[in-house]
Design a protein around this motif. Sequence first.
Motif, PDB file in Angstrom:
ATOM      1  N   THR A   1       0.801  -1.229   0.000  1.00 36.99           N
ATOM      2  CA  THR A   1       0.000   0.000   0.000  1.00 36.99           C
ATOM      3  C   THR A   1       0.841   1.292   0.000  1.00 36.99           C
ATOM      4  O   THR A   1       0.278   2.390  -0.008  1.00 36.99           O
ATOM      5  N   ALA A   2       2.173   1.172   0.010  1.00 30.31           N
ATOM      6  CA  ALA A   2       3.016   2.356   0.275  1.00 30.31           C
ATOM      7  C   ALA A   2       2.781   3.518  -0.693  1.00 30.31           C
ATOM      8  O   ALA A   2       2.566   4.660  -0.251  1.00 30.31           O
ATOM      9  N   GLU A   3       2.828   3.251  -1.990  1.00 32.40           N
ATOM     10  CA  GLU A   3       2.676   4.374  -2.932  1.00 32.40           C
ATOM     11  C   GLU A   3       1.311   5.050  -2.751  1.00 32.40           C
ATOM     12  O   GLU A   3       1.215   6.287  -2.753  1.00 32.40           O
ATOM     13  N   ALA A   4       0.266   4.243  -2.590  1.00 33.61           N
ATOM     14  CA  ALA A   4      -1.091   4.804  -2.477  1.00 33.61           C
ATOM     15  C   ALA A   4      -1.240   5.619  -1.185  1.00 33.61           C
ATOM     16  O   ALA A   4      -1.868   6.682  -1.178  1.00 33.61           O
ATOM     17  N   VAL A   5      -0.647   5.132  -0.102  1.00 29.19           N
ATOM     18  CA  VAL A   5      -0.731   5.842   1.182  1.00 29.19           C
ATOM     19  C   VAL A   5       0.001   7.183   1.084  1.00 29.19           C
ATOM     20  O   VAL A   5      -0.519   8.234   1.485  1.00 29.19           O
ATOM     21  N   VAL A   6       1.201   7.155   0.516  1.00 25.48           N
ATOM     22  CA  VAL A   6       1.971   8.400   0.370  1.00 25.48           C
ATOM     23  C   VAL A   6       1.201   9.371  -0.529  1.00 25.48           C
ATOM     24  O   VAL A   6       1.039  10.551  -0.193  1.00 25.48           O
ATOM     25  N   GLY A   7       0.700   8.880  -1.659  1.00 21.23           N
ATOM     26  CA  GLY A   7      -0.035   9.744  -2.592  1.00 21.23           C
ATOM     27  C   GLY A   7      -1.236  10.386  -1.932  1.00 21.23           C
ATOM     28  O   GLY A   7      -1.479  11.588  -2.069  1.00 21.23           O
ATOM     29  N   GLN A   8      -1.992   9.579  -1.192  1.00 18.81           N
ATOM     30  CA  GLN A   8      -3.186  10.109  -0.515  1.00 18.81           C
ATOM     31  C   GLN A   8      -2.820  11.203   0.498  1.00 18.81           C
ATOM     32  O   GLN A   8      -3.423  12.271   0.530  1.00 18.81           O
ATOM     33  N   ILE A   9      -1.800  10.918   1.309  1.00 19.92           N
ATOM     34  CA  ILE A   9      -1.441  11.885   2.361  1.00 19.92           C
ATOM     35  C   ILE A   9      -0.885  13.177   1.751  1.00 19.92           C
ATOM     36  O   ILE A   9      -1.240  14.281   2.185  1.00 19.92           O
ATOM     37  N   LEU A  10      -0.054  13.058   0.736  1.00 24.87           N
ATOM     38  CA  LEU A  10       0.502  14.275   0.133  1.00 24.87           C
ATOM     39  C   LEU A  10      -0.607  15.121  -0.493  1.00 24.87           C
ATOM     40  O   LEU A  10      -0.571  16.352  -0.425  1.00 24.87           O
TER      41      LEU A  10
ATOM     42  N   THR B   1       0.471  12.047  -8.848  1.00 24.89           N
ATOM     43  CA  THR B   1       1.366  13.074  -9.364  1.00 24.89           C
ATOM     44  C   THR B   1       1.486  12.909 -10.870  1.00 24.89           C
ATOM     45  O   THR B   1       1.310  11.799 -11.394  1.00 24.89           O
ATOM     46  N   ASP B   2       1.779  14.002 -11.580  1.00 27.99           N
ATOM     47  CA  ASP B   2       2.008  13.860 -13.012  1.00 27.99           C
ATOM     48  C   ASP B   2       3.502  13.868 -13.328  1.00 27.99           C
ATOM     49  O   ASP B   2       3.898  13.787 -14.493  1.00 27.99           O
ATOM     50  N   LYS B   3       4.317  13.991 -12.292  1.00 27.10           N
ATOM     51  CA  LYS B   3       5.764  13.911 -12.505  1.00 27.10           C
ATOM     52  C   LYS B   3       6.405  13.115 -11.369  1.00 27.10           C
ATOM     53  O   LYS B   3       6.167  13.412 -10.189  1.00 27.10           O
ATOM     54  N   ILE B   4       7.190  12.119 -11.728  1.00 28.39           N
ATOM     55  CA  ILE B   4       7.938  11.353 -10.723  1.00 28.39           C
ATOM     56  C   ILE B   4       9.396  11.789 -10.844  1.00 28.39           C
ATOM     57  O   ILE B   4       9.940  11.873 -11.948  1.00 28.39           O
ATOM     58  N   ASP B   5      10.000  12.111  -9.708  1.00 25.72           N
ATOM     59  CA  ASP B   5      11.347  12.685  -9.760  1.00 25.72           C
ATOM     60  C   ASP B   5      12.393  11.646 -10.162  1.00 25.72           C
ATOM     61  O   ASP B   5      13.260  11.927 -10.983  1.00 25.72           O
ATOM     62  N   LEU B   6      12.293  10.466  -9.574  1.00 27.35           N
ATOM     63  CA  LEU B   6      13.270   9.416  -9.889  1.00 27.35           C
ATOM     64  C   LEU B   6      12.559   8.091 -10.080  1.00 27.35           C
ATOM     65  O   LEU B   6      11.786   7.670  -9.206  1.00 27.35           O
ATOM     66  N   LEU B   7      12.786   7.452 -11.198  1.00 29.08           N
ATOM     67  CA  LEU B   7      12.269   6.090 -11.409  1.00 29.08           C
ATOM     68  C   LEU B   7      13.456   5.160 -11.620  1.00 29.08           C
ATOM     69  O   LEU B   7      14.312   5.411 -12.474  1.00 29.08           O
ATOM     70  N   ALA B   8      13.503   4.109 -10.804  1.00 25.56           N
ATOM     71  CA  ALA B   8      14.653   3.207 -10.845  1.00 25.56           C
ATOM     72  C   ALA B   8      14.210   1.791 -11.161  1.00 25.56           C
ATOM     73  O   ALA B   8      13.120   1.363 -10.769  1.00 25.56           O
TER      74      ALA B   8
END
Length: 303
Positions: free
Chosen positions: A88-97, A133-140
């Motif tokens: 759930t990490a990405e979704a939780v971070v996205g929601q809170i931000l 977000t419409d921009k991700i700073d770093l994708l690895a």
Amino acid sequence: MISRRDLLASGAALAVMPLMGSAVAQGPSLVRKAIPSSGEMIPVIGLGTARRYEDVKGEAEMPPLRETLKAFKASGLTVIDSSPTYGTAEAVVGQILEEQKSRQGLFLATKVSIMGREAGINQIEQSFKKLRTDKIDLLAVHNLRDLDVHLKTLRDLKQQGRIRYIGVTTSFDNQYADFEAMMRREQLDFIQIDYALDNRNADERILPLARERGMAVMVNLPFGRGRLFSAVQGKPMPDWAAEFDCKSWAQFFLKYIVSHPSVTCTMPGMARPDYVMDNAGAAQGRMPDAALRKKMEQFIDGL
Ligand SMILES: NC(=O)c1ccc[n+]([C@@H]2O[C@H](COP(=O)([O-])OP(=O)(O)OC[C@H]3O[C@@H](n4cnc5c(N)ncnc54)[C@H](OP(=O)(O)O)[C@@H]3O)[C@@H](O)[C@H]2O)c1
């Protein structure tokens, strides 16, 4: 009397931050390092979202994560590392931000971790949605998984301006030889690698090579999960830790990492506001020099 620790653990922490003077990491005083490919400066401490953000079952588990990300932003820290493999990490971070309207100014890093071109593209599109977000700073590329296929996709996305930087990660010694060969072959903005006071293998070849190749280094597993804290449990910090403005074991471990000349930043896993404030202290004040770093290694090896 209420202790500082109790106060920080409670929701009152943010309200009292301005009164705490140098104990709190304020934006401008944070130590920052440059991303070699762009010169952009980022704070040396970030936040990792593995484990504590992975299995959030509902609203009841959200308040401490909200407080953590609020304290994180208020401290002037910016780099948040996630992955589609962290539940759930990405979704939780996205929601809170989104709730806190705090996306702007943060540096969001995530990964692609799946086999196949189409599957990779789909996974990345999901990351944009989940992180809101419409921009991700770093994708690895995660752990070298389907590396060549995903690097092509990431280069296209960078070209389109949807991601800003490209990287590759690992945290496994048995991938180091392939990782090193990849670093010699590819043009990358970032690598992400495991490195800690008691786990220094990356220092032999990977970290010097990153410097030589002009790649920023994000360090994962800075505490070896809980391992380093267990190693020093019940032990007082040596007096000489004051020589580099170190006030806690967490700062001791983190300052060792971020004082390495090749390291750009590290992102300890943290899901409590008091951890944020403690760890942000590792991005403040003096850093250990080469002689002190050697002394830190001898100290931990001697336990
Ligand atoms: N291959 C890869 O790409 C890869 C692999 C591994 C990790 N990573 C990244 O690296 C990040 C860091 O790794 P990690 O979270 O697994 O391990 P870690 O950062 O080495 O350790 C995290 C744990 O340290 C404890 N902690 C944090 N701050 C503390 C403080 N100030 N005082 C005392 N304890 C403190 C917390 O334990 P409690 O929560 O139990 O209290 C936390 O869960 C991950 O979140 C992830 O973003 C990437």
